[in-house]
Design a protein around this motif. Structure first.
Motif, PDB file in Angstrom:
ATOM      1  N   TYR A 199       2.145  -7.239  15.265  1.00 55.26           N
ATOM      2  CA  TYR A 199       3.254  -7.191  14.316  1.00 55.26           C
ATOM      3  C   TYR A 199       3.281  -8.458  13.466  1.00 55.26           C
ATOM      4  O   TYR A 199       2.981  -9.550  13.929  1.00 55.26           O
TER       5      TYR A 199
ATOM      6  N   GLU B 228       0.542  -1.945  -0.553  1.00 60.56           N
ATOM      7  CA  GLU B 228      -0.623  -1.891   0.335  1.00 60.56           C
ATOM      8  C   GLU B 228      -1.916  -2.174  -0.426  1.00 60.56           C
ATOM      9  O   GLU B 228      -2.851  -2.774   0.119  1.00 60.56           O
TER      10      GLU B 228
ATOM     11  N   GLN C  38       5.530   1.669  -1.903  1.00 60.12           N
ATOM     12  CA  GLN C  38       4.852   1.438  -0.619  1.00 60.12           C
ATOM     13  C   GLN C  38       3.347   1.308  -0.785  1.00 60.12           C
ATOM     14  O   GLN C  38       2.728   0.350  -0.304  1.00 60.12           O
TER      15      GLN C  38
ATOM     16  N   ALA D 216       8.645  -4.012   3.926  1.00 59.00           N
ATOM     17  CA  ALA D 216       8.068  -3.315   5.078  1.00 59.00           C
ATOM     18  C   ALA D 216       6.579  -3.052   4.879  1.00 59.00           C
ATOM     19  O   ALA D 216       5.773  -3.211   5.804  1.00 59.00           O
ATOM     20  N   ALA D 217       6.201  -2.665   3.653  1.00 61.81           N
ATOM     21  CA  ALA D 217       4.793  -2.397   3.368  1.00 61.81           C
ATOM     22  C   ALA D 217       3.962  -3.682   3.426  1.00 61.81           C
ATOM     23  O   ALA D 217       2.815  -3.678   3.887  1.00 61.81           O
TER      24      ALA D 217
ATOM     25  N   LYS E 251       4.562  -6.270   5.314  1.00 60.69           N
ATOM     26  CA  LYS E 251       4.388  -6.587   6.731  1.00 60.69           C
ATOM     27  C   LYS E 251       3.268  -5.736   7.331  1.00 60.69           C
ATOM     28  O   LYS E 251       2.385  -6.236   8.031  1.00 60.69           O
ATOM     29  N   GLN E 252       3.318  -4.447   7.052  1.00 62.77           N
ATOM     30  CA  GLN E 252       2.328  -3.528   7.608  1.00 62.77           C
ATOM     31  C   GLN E 252       0.913  -3.880   7.143  1.00 62.77           C
ATOM     32  O   GLN E 252      -0.052  -3.801   7.904  1.00 62.77           O
TER      33      GLN E 252
END
Length: 248
Positions: A2, A99, A95, A135-136, A138-139
């Motif tokens: 994570y 990425e 999103q 969030a994207a 982080k991923q």
């Protein structure tokens, strides 16, 4: 593993602290425990392998185990100017653009945009889109969280492109032709450049918008013989630039 973002002041020597909404996510959603490891980024190219020391109600205390310089950003800065589509499409675009390495995403209200947002709705949507971008990021293990701007008018978007000193402006357009010209433009990209990608909404560009953009220095180009949806065209463009510029 994570990945989380923290402010520079939340990192001090061999310790760090996570605050805000990530605290609940770590404790209640991911159900992580003291002793488990995660990565944090405090801005820039440095990331830190950390071990959870303590999880409290409003903070997660970390022990920093290792720091390393890891560049995960593209060598160019791409701003995606996205003709404002319906809400669920914009969420997908944000999103996936994050990425693929976009540095910023600017929703643009164009003549054929189906959606029209008043000031209050625009602010609420921008907050939602920014959360999706975070969030994207982080991923994807990004080093930064890209900005999602408040929606602009088409003319405001052109002014932003000019004000930022953008060096290469690309506008995929279904009436353009010549894949050789598209390939030549992509091969001309150089590290350090600022690039703008302008994408039309569901109904496409008005011809007057294309003319105005070309007068501003945009290159109208083709992405092939097929007509792509608005949520596809920008991602294809970002993928092509990424493939041309990504370093080993």
């Amino acid at each position: 593993m994570y990945h989380f973002f923290i402010a520079p002041e939340q990192l001090s020597g061999d310790s760090a602290v996570i605050l805000g909404s990530d605290v609940r996510h770590i404790g209640s959603v991911l159900r992580m425990k003291p002793g488990e490891k995660l990565m944090v980024n405090a801005g820039g190219d440095w990331e830190y392998l950390c071990e959870i020391a303590e999880i409290e109600r409003d903070s997660v205390s970390l022990r920093v185990l290792e720091g390393r310089q890891e560049t995960r950003e593209l060598p160019v800065s791409i701003t995606l100017y996205q003709g404002l589509p319906k809400a669920e499409k914009m969420e997908l675009i944000v999103q996936k653009a994050v990425e693929l390495g976009a540095a910023a995403i600017v929703p643009v209200e164009m003549h054929r945009s189906v959606v029209r947002l008043d000031e209050k709705k625009a602010a609420a949507k921008q907050k939602r889109w920014q959360a999706i971008a975070e969030a994207a990021a982080k991923q994807a293990g990004r080093s930064v969280i890209p900005e999602v701007a408040l929606p602009l008018s088409f003319q405001e978007a052109l002014r932003r492109v000019e004000a930022e000193g953008t060096e290469l402006c690309l506008l995929p357009y279904e009436r353009s032709s010549g894949m050789a010209a598209t390939r030549e433009l992509l091969r001309s990209v150089k590290a350090g450049q600022r690039i703008a990608v302008m994408i039309g909404p569901e109904g496409g560009f008005e011809e007057t918008e294309v003319e105005a953009a070309e007068n501003q220095g945009f290159h109208a180009l083709t992405l092939g013989k097929r007509i792509l949806r608005t949520e596809t065209a920008g991602l294809v463009m970002l993928s092509l630039v990424m493939a041309e510029t990504e370093e080993d």
